[in-house]
Design a protein around this motif. Structure first.
Motif: not given
Length: 220
Positions: A92-98, A111-112, A195-196
């Motif tokens: 969930x964190x990864x999706x928020x950051x993306x 780059x992330x 990213x999407x």
């Protein structure tokens, strides 16, 4: 002479802070303490980075940025063994950051996902909210702790293949077969699309029942 000794001692303590001071600072961050328990060798490397950073007059932000890769390596080793709840929270964190990165700077988002691919260092904190940064610390801590205390088995591909195909079909419906296939060679796609698609992939996995989602994420 006495004044010189006092001044020299003060300078040494400023440039090379006593070990107990560094330990106190690291002890104040639960994530570093979890790494100390789970991976003493990496903790020693993190501690050395802070020690050398102080000696070189670096800021705390610079030192924290310098150890990000070391923390990431511990996370990569821990995620396949972490609990369902921890790996789901982390995803969930990864999706928020993306989503936050992708909406503000597609190159930073890329780059992330692929560190070093662009050849430049990105300050991700410039694009991610303070709330998400706090969530990141909590999620990282939970991953490392659960993997260390009660490691889970890593599923085989046959165990999750059906769910992976389900997610793949959903992605194809949204983005088309060519773009989804291109994720295996992401340089073929523009950064915003990478990213999407990646964010959508994780979101579809998170829609699965908890046990299935946990197994798929540990496999991935």
């Amino acid at each position: 002479m006495a004044a010189y000794i006092v001044a020299a001692t003060l300078a040494i303590n400023l440039l090379y802070p006593p070990s107990d001071r560094i330990d106190r600072e690291l002890a104040a961050t639960p994530l570093y303490q979890a790494i100390k328990q789970a991976d003493p060798q990496t903790y020693a490397a993190i501690r050395a980075t802070f020690r050398d950073g102080y000696a070189q007059g670096k800021s705390k932000l610079e030192m924290e940025t310098a150890v990000r890769g070391k923390i990431g390596a511990v996370l990569n080793r821990s995620l396949p063994k972490s609990s369902d709840a921890a790996v789901i929270k982390f995803t969930r964190l990864v999706t928020l950051e993306l989503d936050q990165l992708g909406s503000r700077n597609a190159d930073a988002c890329y780059a992330y996902l692929y560190p070093g691919a662009g050849g430049t260092t990105v300050d991700f904190g410039a694009y991610i909210s303070a709330e998400v940064v706090k969530f990141e610390q909590e999620a990282n801590l939970e991953v490392i702790q659960t993997a260390s205390v009660a490691p889970q088995p890593v599923p085989a591909k046959d165990d999750v293949n059906g769910k992976l195909q389900q997610v793949g079909r959903q992605l194809v419906q949204e983005f088309g077969a060519d773009d989804v296939a291109a994720l295996s060679t992401p340089a073929r796609l523009d950064h915003a699309k990478v990213c999407s698609i990646t964010s959508a992939l994780y979101k579809h996995v998170l829609e699965l029942p908890i046990k299935d989602a946990g197994a798929v994420l540990r496999f991935l």
